[in-house]
Design a protein around this motif. Structure first.
Motif, PDB file in Angstrom:
ATOM      1  N   GLU A  70      99.368 -35.580-109.733  1.00 45.98           N
ATOM      2  CA  GLU A  70      98.595 -35.330-108.521  1.00 45.98           C
ATOM      3  C   GLU A  70      98.093 -33.895-108.598  1.00 45.98           C
ATOM      4  O   GLU A  70      98.868 -32.987-108.917  1.00 45.98           O
ATOM      5  N   ALA A 116      93.204 -36.617 -99.419  1.00 44.22           N
ATOM      6  CA  ALA A 116      94.377 -37.359 -98.946  1.00 44.22           C
ATOM      7  C   ALA A 116      94.344 -37.510 -97.424  1.00 44.22           C
ATOM      8  O   ALA A 116      94.780 -38.521 -96.884  1.00 44.22           O
ATOM      9  N   ARG A 117      93.792 -36.495 -96.752  1.00 46.26           N
ATOM     10  CA  ARG A 117      93.703 -36.557 -95.287  1.00 46.26           C
ATOM     11  C   ARG A 117      92.457 -37.316 -94.823  1.00 46.26           C
ATOM     12  O   ARG A 117      92.226 -37.450 -93.621  1.00 46.26           O
ATOM     13  N   PRO A 145      99.264 -43.708-106.797  1.00 45.40           N
ATOM     14  CA  PRO A 145      98.276 -44.505-106.058  1.00 45.40           C
ATOM     15  C   PRO A 145      96.986 -44.669-106.847  1.00 45.40           C
ATOM     16  O   PRO A 145      96.602 -43.798-107.616  1.00 45.40           O
ATOM     17  N   ARG A 177      93.172 -44.547-107.461  1.00 43.21           N
ATOM     18  CA  ARG A 177      92.148 -43.681-106.898  1.00 43.21           C
ATOM     19  C   ARG A 177      91.029 -44.548-106.336  1.00 43.21           C
ATOM     20  O   ARG A 177      90.582 -45.466-107.003  1.00 43.21           O
ATOM     21  N   HIS A 213      92.125 -31.923-103.050  1.00 44.63           N
ATOM     22  CA  HIS A 213      92.926 -33.145-103.137  1.00 44.63           C
ATOM     23  C   HIS A 213      93.618 -33.422-101.803  1.00 44.63           C
ATOM     24  O   HIS A 213      93.692 -34.562-101.358  1.00 44.63           O
ATOM     25  N   GLU A 214      94.085 -32.354-101.162  1.00 40.80           N
ATOM     26  CA  GLU A 214      94.705 -32.527 -99.843  1.00 40.80           C
ATOM     27  C   GLU A 214      93.686 -33.018 -98.826  1.00 40.80           C
ATOM     28  O   GLU A 214      93.992 -33.851 -97.965  1.00 40.80           O
ATOM     29  N   GLU A 226      86.428 -38.774-102.669  1.00 44.39           N
ATOM     30  CA  GLU A 226      86.722 -38.366-104.043  1.00 44.39           C
ATOM     31  C   GLU A 226      85.464 -37.772-104.698  1.00 44.39           C
ATOM     32  O   GLU A 226      85.512 -36.777-105.397  1.00 44.39           O
TER      33      GLU A 226
END
Ligand code: MN
Length: 386
Positions: A124, A134-135, A262, A264, A130-131, A140
């Motif tokens: 990760e 994720a939120r 996970p 992508r 990336h955070e 992406e």
């Protein structure tokens, strides 16, 4: 099972230094992407992989503990040597133990598994974007071009200790592992990585082809890859082999959960065709937005950077970075002291003052200036430092 390994690295077209390092020390393999002005990045990534190798050769085989030690080595060096103060590095390492591949990871370099032609991300990214993904704040695809995509939320060597992601994968013959720095993933997408990786059976050729593809795609960063092929052929010569019999594939997991990495999400494919004028307008708007975001991002970034250098022959505190682009200075003088620069440069510690000594913040820059003032006043003129 054993590993056939190959590595390749390239400075790229833009950078003046290659701050990436790699380690091929069967059964231990690693890559590191250093950061920090004034050779700091080079020093950090080198020291990190050297520390891994040295401790492993002395019998340490617990990968997360090895990464902690590497963290401490880099951090302590950055405290001792102010020319590399504030340096840090990513570090992604794997260790083959019997039929298992152990992983330790900090930063935004990556490990991938290619099995049955499928590419799977094993790590990760410890990045701001990336955070945000994720939120659910950005997609992406947006993350890939985000101006702050290089900002790490975690790096090795910037603090006394670091949180290390750990993983374990039951490997089998035919598996191929890729370790790469962001100079690869920032230049070519995963479909292309998969394509290049599967095109050559020889890991050496695959490693060279991957680096070549990233350099051809722009090469704006240093790019480094390590390709590992798992082969069924006699016993491994791992001196620290603990030898647990491989259980059925339990997949990869990190320290926090047993769930596999996970998937992508794939960016949606644009559909239909817009009218030409509309498309042109959209492209112009997008281009303007990119420029605005880039300029604002650069400004924010430069305002957060500090270093100590030379101004009008005096030691000075600068905001920004010691560089110019197309005639524009990326820095400005905040404080010009009365300390003569040549007196400071006579001391070994400040020999490279003219190139700038990076500081983490204004406070540290003030401290460096105060230290220089003190050192200059305590060493008699024309006498080199001990
Ligand atoms: Mn990089």
């Amino acid at each position: 099972m054993r590993i056939v390994a190959a590595a390749a690295t390239d400075i790229g077209h833009v950078r003046e230094l290659n701050e990436d390092s790699f380690l091929v020390h069967d059964p231990l393999f690693a890559i590191a992407d250093g950061m920090g002005g004034h050779r700091g990045g080079e020093v950090a990534s080198n020291l990190a992989v050297e520390t891994l190798q040295k401790l492993f050769d002395h019998g340490a085989a617990d990968l997360p503990a090895l990464l902690q030690e590497a963290n401490r080595a880099v951090f302590e060096k950055s405290l001792r040597d102010r020319r590399v103060a504030g340096m840090g590095t990513t570090l992604t390492a794997v260790l083959l133990e019997g039929g298992r591949l152990r992983l330790g990871h900090v930063g935004d370099s990556r490990a991938y598994l290619i099995r049955d032609g499928e590419l799977r991300l094993l790590t990760e990214d410890h990045t701001l974007v990336h955070e945000m993904v994720a939120r659910g704040e950005i997609t992406e695809a947006e993350a890939e071009v985000h101006p702050h995509r290089a900002i790490l939320t975690r790096a090795l060597g910037v603090d006394m200790s670091v949180e290390v992601d750990e993983g374990e994968l039951v490997v089998r013959p035919g598996d191929r592992i890729l370790l790469c720095t962001d100079g690869l993933t920032g230049m070519i997408g995963e479909p292309r990585i998969r394509e290049v990786l599967t095109a050559s059976t020889d890991p050496e050729a695959a490693a060279r082809a991957l680096v070549g593809a990233a350099v051809d795609a722009g090469g704006v960063d240093n790019v480094t890859v390590v390709v590992l092929d798992l082969i069924e052929d006699g016993p491994t010569d791992n001196p620290h082999r603990e030898g647990p019999t491989p259980s059925p594939d339990t997949g990869w997991h990190d320290g926090r959960s047993d769930s596999p990495a996970p998937e992508r999400p794939k960016p949606p494919r644009p559909q239909g065709r817009a009218l030409p004028w509309k498309r042109v307008a959209v492209w112009i708007a997008a281009a303007v937005a990119v420029v605005v975001v880039a300029v604002v991002g650069l400004r924010i970034y430069l305002d957060s950077q500090w270093y100590v250098g030379v101004s009008n022959g005096h030691v000075a505190i600068y905001r920004g970075i010691p560089a110019s682009v197309a005639g524009f200075d990326l820095h400005r003088v905040i404080v010009e002291s009365t300390v003569p620069a040549d007196a400071a440069e006579e001391l070994a510690l400040y020999r490279d003052l003219a190139e700038g000594i990076t500081a983490q913040d204004r406070e540290e820059a003030d401290a460096i200036l105060a230290q220089i003032r003190q050192d200059v006043s305590t060493v008699p003129p024309n006498e080199p430092a001990p």
